[in-house]
Design a protein around this motif. Structure first.
Motif, mmCIF file in Angstrom:
data_model
loop_
_atom_site.group_PDB
_atom_site.id
_atom_site.type_symbol
_atom_site.label_atom_id
_atom_site.label_comp_id
_atom_site.label_asym_id
_atom_site.label_seq_id
_atom_site.Cartn_x
_atom_site.Cartn_y
_atom_site.Cartn_z
ATOM 1 N N ARG A 154 -8.701 -51.530 -165.936
ATOM 2 C CA ARG A 154 -7.355 -50.901 -165.107
ATOM 3 C C ARG A 154 -7.265 -51.587 -163.778
ATOM 4 O O ARG A 154 -6.951 -50.976 -162.770
ATOM 5 N N PHE A 155 -7.541 -52.930 -163.561
ATOM 6 C CA PHE A 155 -6.741 -53.456 -162.651
ATOM 7 C C PHE A 155 -5.526 -53.397 -162.381
ATOM 8 O O PHE A 155 -4.552 -53.855 -163.084
ATOM 9 N N CYS A 156 -4.904 -53.002 -161.099
ATOM 10 C CA CYS A 156 -3.704 -52.726 -160.996
ATOM 11 C C CYS A 156 -3.441 -52.937 -159.201
ATOM 12 O O CYS A 156 -4.417 -52.822 -158.455
ATOM 13 N N ILE A 157 -2.356 -53.552 -158.978
ATOM 14 C CA ILE A 157 -1.849 -53.445 -157.684
ATOM 15 C C ILE A 157 -0.516 -52.763 -157.452
ATOM 16 O O ILE A 157 0.366 -52.722 -158.083
ATOM 17 N N ALA A 158 -0.383 -51.887 -156.274
ATOM 18 C CA ALA A 158 0.733 -50.936 -156.085
ATOM 19 C C ALA A 158 2.118 -51.712 -156.164
ATOM 20 O O ALA A 158 2.256 -52.920 -155.713
ATOM 21 N N PRO A 159 2.899 -51.094 -156.936
ATOM 22 C CA PRO A 159 4.263 -51.835 -157.150
ATOM 23 C C PRO A 159 4.961 -52.362 -155.874
ATOM 24 O O PRO A 159 5.855 -53.400 -155.935
ATOM 25 N N GLU A 160 4.706 -51.490 -154.856
ATOM 26 C CA GLU A 160 5.527 -52.106 -153.614
ATOM 27 C C GLU A 160 5.081 -53.137 -152.582
ATOM 28 O O GLU A 160 5.646 -53.716 -151.876
ATOM 29 N N VAL A 161 3.729 -53.545 -153.318
ATOM 30 C CA VAL A 161 3.128 -54.795 -152.572
ATOM 31 C C VAL A 161 3.910 -56.000 -153.086
ATOM 32 O O VAL A 161 3.966 -56.362 -154.235
ATOM 33 N N LYS A 162 4.502 -56.898 -152.368
ATOM 34 C CA LYS A 162 5.415 -57.962 -152.841
ATOM 35 C C LYS A 162 4.551 -59.186 -153.228
ATOM 36 O O LYS A 162 4.802 -59.939 -153.930
ATOM 37 N N ASP A 163 3.560 -59.427 -152.428
ATOM 38 C CA ASP A 163 2.564 -60.663 -152.432
ATOM 39 C C ASP A 163 1.069 -60.162 -152.758
ATOM 40 O O ASP A 163 0.650 -59.831 -151.854
ATOM 41 N N GLY A 164 0.753 -60.168 -154.074
ATOM 42 C CA GLY A 164 -0.656 -59.966 -154.114
ATOM 43 C C GLY A 164 -1.890 -60.713 -154.200
ATOM 44 O O GLY A 164 -2.985 -60.500 -154.498
ATOM 45 N N ALA A 165 -1.527 -62.015 -153.421
ATOM 46 C CA ALA A 165 -2.489 -63.300 -153.593
ATOM 47 C C ALA A 165 -3.623 -62.681 -152.864
ATOM 48 O O ALA A 165 -4.723 -62.901 -152.991
ATOM 49 N N ASP A 166 -3.578 -62.349 -151.353
ATOM 50 C CA ASP A 166 -4.358 -61.588 -150.533
ATOM 51 C C ASP A 166 -5.442 -60.747 -151.274
ATOM 52 O O ASP A 166 -6.763 -60.681 -151.115
ATOM 53 N N ILE A 167 -4.968 -59.825 -152.153
ATOM 54 C CA ILE A 167 -5.433 -58.668 -152.555
ATOM 55 C C ILE A 167 -6.328 -59.251 -153.605
ATOM 56 O O ILE A 167 -7.530 -58.818 -153.754
ATOM 57 N N LEU A 168 -5.605 -60.145 -154.588
ATOM 58 C CA LEU A 168 -6.517 -60.480 -155.554
ATOM 59 C C LEU A 168 -7.841 -61.322 -155.062
ATOM 60 O O LEU A 168 -8.903 -61.408 -155.727
ATOM 61 N N ARG A 169 -7.428 -62.397 -153.903
ATOM 62 C CA ARG A 169 -8.659 -63.007 -153.630
ATOM 63 C C ARG A 169 -9.716 -62.002 -153.133
ATOM 64 O O ARG A 169 -10.923 -62.508 -153.230
ATOM 65 N N LEU A 170 -9.388 -61.081 -152.580
ATOM 66 C CA LEU A 170 -10.400 -60.297 -151.838
ATOM 67 C C LEU A 170 -11.277 -59.697 -153.088
ATOM 68 O O LEU A 170 -12.406 -59.312 -152.770
ATOM 69 N N ALA A 171 -10.346 -59.128 -154.087
ATOM 70 C CA ALA A 171 -11.037 -58.442 -155.252
ATOM 71 C C ALA A 171 -12.005 -59.489 -155.687
ATOM 72 O O ALA A 171 -13.038 -59.116 -156.325
ATOM 73 N N TRP A 172 -11.835 -60.913 -155.888
ATOM 74 C CA TRP A 172 -12.644 -61.705 -156.472
ATOM 75 C C TRP A 172 -13.721 -61.925 -155.401
ATOM 76 O O TRP A 172 -14.887 -62.373 -155.945
ATOM 77 N N GLY A 173 -13.596 -61.775 -154.110
ATOM 78 C CA GLY A 173 -14.695 -62.056 -153.290
ATOM 79 C C GLY A 173 -15.730 -60.819 -153.721
ATOM 80 O O GLY A 173 -16.958 -61.095 -153.576
ATOM 81 N N MET A 174 -15.270 -59.538 -153.753
ATOM 82 C CA MET A 174 -16.106 -58.344 -154.109
ATOM 83 C C MET A 174 -16.806 -58.429 -155.465
ATOM 84 O O MET A 174 -17.984 -58.356 -155.445
ATOM 85 N N LEU A 175 -16.040 -59.031 -156.356
ATOM 86 C CA LEU A 175 -16.721 -59.386 -157.790
ATOM 87 C C LEU A 175 -17.860 -60.553 -157.715
ATOM 88 O O LEU A 175 -18.933 -60.084 -158.222
ATOM 89 N N THR A 176 -17.553 -61.398 -156.756
ATOM 90 C CA THR A 176 -18.392 -62.626 -156.759
ATOM 91 C C THR A 176 -19.867 -61.894 -156.229
ATOM 92 O O THR A 176 -20.900 -62.279 -156.672
ATOM 93 N N ARG A 177 -19.547 -61.231 -154.982
ATOM 94 C CA ARG A 177 -21.113 -60.626 -154.455
ATOM 95 C C ARG A 177 -21.568 -59.730 -155.595
ATOM 96 O O ARG A 177 -22.658 -59.634 -155.547
ATOM 97 N N HIS A 178 -20.765 -58.843 -156.142
ATOM 98 C CA HIS A 178 -21.369 -57.940 -157.261
ATOM 99 C C HIS A 178 -22.301 -58.465 -158.276
ATOM 100 O O HIS A 178 -23.041 -58.240 -158.737
ATOM 101 N N VAL A 179 -21.384 -59.519 -158.841
ATOM 102 C CA VAL A 179 -21.906 -60.132 -159.975
ATOM 103 C C VAL A 179 -23.223 -60.770 -159.917
ATOM 104 O O VAL A 179 -24.104 -60.844 -160.422
ATOM 105 N N GLU A 180 -23.306 -61.741 -158.693
ATOM 106 C CA GLU A 180 -24.276 -62.542 -158.272
ATOM 107 C C GLU A 180 -25.759 -61.519 -157.761
ATOM 108 O O GLU A 180 -26.689 -61.758 -158.036
ATOM 109 N N GLY A 181 -25.182 -60.450 -157.354
ATOM 110 C CA GLY A 181 -26.001 -59.443 -156.971
ATOM 111 C C GLY A 181 -26.879 -58.898 -158.251
ATOM 112 O O GLY A 181 -28.177 -58.468 -158.128
ATOM 113 N N GLU A 182 -26.105 -58.656 -159.163
ATOM 114 C CA GLU A 182 -26.592 -57.706 -160.403
ATOM 115 C C GLU A 182 -26.828 -58.991 -161.325
ATOM 116 O O GLU A 182 -27.223 -58.532 -162.539
#
Length: 248
Positions: free
Chosen positions: A100-128
């Motif tokens: 259910r990954f999604c970005i609000a429709p009004e966001v015009k450029d989601g690159a920063d959001i996607l980058r931040l999401a992968w940063g969080m995922l990297t931390r979580h994946v390596e921690g677990e």
């Protein structure tokens, strides 16, 4: 846990019922349209990642992460409703299903959001100590004709290894690996490719040989897997740098 980047957005895991409802409301807007809650029985088994606008406090993106002890539990996943995943039962490390990954429709450029999401995922994946990240990567709409170059590129470059290949289970699918004979136009293929799927693939991810036609959510989706050990070292260094910048 809440952390911020030097940019506009912050990311954290939801901690309250209100957090979960906010994620469900955003999912409804993105996948179904209008007001409402996109909720199902899998939500209670997941951690919900929330990305918010630091200035307005508005939720701008979300996804959910469901941990599995190993491939032996693959039948408990959301994706197992749509794909026959018995080949993955032998995967002997922890797994996480991202959905259910999604970005609000009004966001015009989601690159920063996607980058931040992968940063969080990297931390979580390596921690677990997760060995595989997987999920269903969605294309908007159910008309496969809009994405033929993308599907042809997936067929040529990104099919799952035979040992993990998902089989057909859903009643309506588009068997692009069998049906397509065209040579993909790379520019058109990348232009039509969902950003999340593109991120998976740049890290060494792979997909099923067919797409499921999901009339409930109004999407086409492919099963997507990423073995963490297959992430290129340069890409992993970049993800760790993003994670370090975001979380200190």
């Amino acid at each position: 846990m809440s952390s911020t980047t030097t940019g506009r957005y912050s990311v954290r895991f939801g901690e309250t019922e209100a957090d979960i409802r906010a994620a469900q409301a955003l999912r409804h807007r993105c996948f179904r349209g209008g007001d409402g809650l996109d909720a199902d029985a899998f939500d209670v088994r997941c951690r919900h990642m929330l990305i918010e606008d630091r200035v307005t406090g508005t939720l701008v993106a979300c996804c959910r992460l469901m941990p599995l002890e190993s491939g032996a539990r693959i039948g408990d996943s959301y994706a197992a409703q749509f794909y026959e995943l018995s080949a993955l039962r032998s995967f002997d490390a922890p797994m996480i299903e991202m959905g259910r990954f999604c970005i609000a429709p009004e966001v015009k450029d989601g690159a920063d959001i996607l980058r931040l999401a992968w940063g969080m995922l990297t931390r979580h994946v390596e921690g677990e100590r997760v060995g595989m990240l997987f999920g269903c990567s969605s294309f908007q709409g159910t008309d496969a004709a809009l994405y033929l170059d993308t599907f042809a590129m997936l067929r040529d470059r990104h099919l799952a290894p035979k040992r993990w290949l998902p089989r057909v289970k859903a009643p309506k699918v588009f068997r692009f690996a069998q049906r397509l004979r065209r040579k993909p136009d790379a520019k058109l293929a990348l232009r039509a490719m969902p950003p999340l799927l593109r991120s998976y693939l740049t890290m060494g991810g792979w997909v099923s040989d067919h797409a499921v036609v999901d009339h409930d959510l109004g999407t086409l989706h492919v099963f997507t897997g990423l073995e963490i050990s297959a992430v290129p070292p340069a890409r992993l260094r970049l993800l760790r740098a993003v994670s370090a910048q975001a979380f200190g």
